[in-house]
Write a protein that holds these residues in place. Structure first.
Motif, PDB file in Angstrom:
ATOM      1  N   UNK A 122       0.903  -1.095   0.021  1.00  0.00           N
ATOM      2  CA  UNK A 122      -0.083  -0.044   0.186  1.00  0.00           C
ATOM      3  C   UNK A 122       0.758   1.060  -0.058  1.00  0.00           C
ATOM      4  N   UNK A 123       0.517   1.979  -0.818  1.00  0.00           N
ATOM      5  CA  UNK A 123       1.430   3.455  -0.709  1.00  0.00           C
ATOM      6  C   UNK A 123       0.194   4.716  -1.034  1.00  0.00           C
ATOM      7  N   UNK A 124       0.403   5.532   0.063  1.00  0.00           N
ATOM      8  CA  UNK A 124      -0.249   6.511   0.431  1.00  0.00           C
ATOM      9  C   UNK A 124       0.488   8.065   0.091  1.00  0.00           C
ATOM     10  N   UNK A 125       0.008   8.896  -0.559  1.00  0.00           N
ATOM     11  CA  UNK A 125       0.619  10.049  -0.834  1.00  0.00           C
ATOM     12  C   UNK A 125      -0.330  11.036  -1.427  1.00  0.00           C
ATOM     13  N   UNK A 126      -0.018  12.217  -1.355  1.00  0.00           N
ATOM     14  CA  UNK A 126      -0.710  13.499  -1.741  1.00  0.00           C
ATOM     15  C   UNK A 126       0.197  14.221  -2.871  1.00  0.00           C
ATOM     16  N   UNK A 127      -0.555  14.824  -3.895  1.00  0.00           N
ATOM     17  CA  UNK A 127       0.408  15.416  -4.856  1.00  0.00           C
ATOM     18  C   UNK A 127       0.978  16.556  -4.718  1.00  0.00           C
ATOM     19  N   UNK A 128       0.621  17.405  -3.605  1.00  0.00           N
ATOM     20  CA  UNK A 128       1.161  18.680  -3.158  1.00  0.00           C
ATOM     21  C   UNK A 128       1.070  19.107  -1.860  1.00  0.00           C
ATOM     22  N   UNK A 129       1.615  19.915  -1.266  1.00  0.00           N
ATOM     23  CA  UNK A 129       1.245  20.588   0.105  1.00  0.00           C
ATOM     24  C   UNK A 129       0.117  21.695  -0.074  1.00  0.00           C
ATOM     25  N   UNK A 130      -0.167  22.382   0.702  1.00  0.00           N
ATOM     26  CA  UNK A 130      -1.207  23.592   0.664  1.00  0.00           C
ATOM     27  C   UNK A 130      -0.952  24.427   1.662  1.00  0.00           C
ATOM     28  N   UNK A 131      -0.975  25.885   1.360  1.00  0.00           N
ATOM     29  CA  UNK A 131      -0.744  26.858   2.249  1.00  0.00           C
ATOM     30  C   UNK A 131      -2.177  27.411   2.583  1.00  0.00           C
ATOM     31  N   UNK A 132      -2.155  27.242   4.204  1.00  0.00           N
ATOM     32  CA  UNK A 132      -3.545  27.782   4.725  1.00  0.00           C
ATOM     33  C   UNK A 132      -3.380  29.187   5.375  1.00  0.00           C
ATOM     34  N   UNK A 133      -2.601  30.233   4.842  1.00  0.00           N
ATOM     35  CA  UNK A 133      -2.371  31.212   5.053  1.00  0.00           C
ATOM     36  C   UNK A 133      -1.018  31.809   5.398  1.00  0.00           C
ATOM     37  N   UNK A 134       0.159  30.783   5.155  1.00  0.00           N
ATOM     38  CA  UNK A 134       1.258  30.934   5.256  1.00  0.00           C
ATOM     39  C   UNK A 134       1.698  31.876   4.025  1.00  0.00           C
ATOM     40  N   UNK A 135       2.614  32.488   4.112  1.00  0.00           N
ATOM     41  CA  UNK A 135       3.295  33.272   2.879  1.00  0.00           C
ATOM     42  C   UNK A 135       2.118  34.169   2.154  1.00  0.00           C
ATOM     43  N   UNK A 136       1.176  34.294   2.728  1.00  0.00           N
ATOM     44  CA  UNK A 136       0.111  35.409   2.429  1.00  0.00           C
ATOM     45  C   UNK A 136      -0.982  35.349   1.669  1.00  0.00           C
ATOM     46  N   UNK A 137      -1.251  33.683   1.379  1.00  0.00           N
ATOM     47  CA  UNK A 137      -2.410  33.292   0.452  1.00  0.00           C
ATOM     48  C   UNK A 137      -2.999  31.759   1.004  1.00  0.00           C
TER      49      UNK A 137
END
Length: 248
Positions: A122-137
């Protein structure tokens, strides 16, 4: 997502006379951050903490970095603060994560009760991270840590259980890793390297690093404790995470 999991469960109950590959993609945690109310109830608004934020953080970012970061359709952190929406966005994100956790649990329960539980990788992964307000957006487009860091988990025969490895690796390594775990021949055109030695705790010849590219000639290199970004015009950013974990 629920229907997709039902599809997988039904197929895990079938009989196969040869090895098979099965892929499952979850739409959540992608926007729009919609899930049932019960998942929101797990995270009362008063308990929500917003990520670290520095209003003048981007004042020294090269112009190319600012162009990559410029997504006018995405809400800004300043708007989220002024409108009182920041905690609600974080709450919705956490709610979506818990929903996906639940659906993933259904898959793993079905696998565990199937005849394939002892010989399935089994391999679990996500395609990218996500900013929740860090770096202004609130966005994914960037070469910073919050946009490029994603979960990657392997479970299977001959792999240690519950082991956390704090090393930078690339998603390009998923395929060659699966080849080795499946006792299949390596494919010479793969740019990624098998992570099996790292997973099994064997000696690794080269120091681990991960390369991320955004557009033409914009690259970030992550090694243990550091990130270096070089943009197409030769400008760059360098961060020491031991002293500056937020890349300020």
């Amino acid at each position: 997502d629920h229907k997709s999991v039902n599809w997988v469960i039904e197929r895990l109950n079938r009989n196969y006379n040869k090895p098979f590959f099965m892929g499952l993609g979850f739409l959540r945690v992608h926007v729009p951050l919609y899930v049932s109310q019960k998942w929101f109830d797990l995270y009362p608004l008063e308990s929500i903490k917003t990520p670290p934020y520095k209003s003048d953080d981007l004042n020294d970012i090269p112009s190319v970095g600012m162009k990559i970061n410029d997504l006018p359709m995405m809400p800004s952190t300043e708007w989220a603060i002024e409108s009182g929406e920041w905690k609600k966005i974080v709450q919705a994100y956490l709610a979506c994560i818990s929903y996906v956790d639940y659906e993933l649990g259904r898959v793993l329960d079905a696998l565990e009760s199937s005849k394939y539980s002892d010989n399935t990788i089994v391999v679990l992964w996500s395609d990218h991270g996500y900013r929740l307000g860090e770096k202004g957006t609130f966005a994914k487009h960037a070469l910073w840590e919050t946009a490029t860091k994603a979960p990657l988990m392997f479970v299977g025969p001959n792999l240690p259980k519950g082991k956390k490895i704090d090393k930078p690796v690339e998603m390009l390594s998923i395929y060659p890793t699966l080849l080795e775990l499946s006792n299949l021949p390596a494919y010479h055109r793969n740019e990624g390297v098998s992570l099996v030695p790292l997973l099994q705790g064997r000696a690794v010849k080269n120091k681990a690093y991960a390369l991320t590219t955004y557009g033409m000639n914009n690259h970030a290199v992550k090694v243990e404790g550091y990130r270096y970004i070089q943009y197409e015009d030769g400008t760059g950013e360098f961060y020491d995470h031991s002293k500056d974990p937020n890349e300020w």
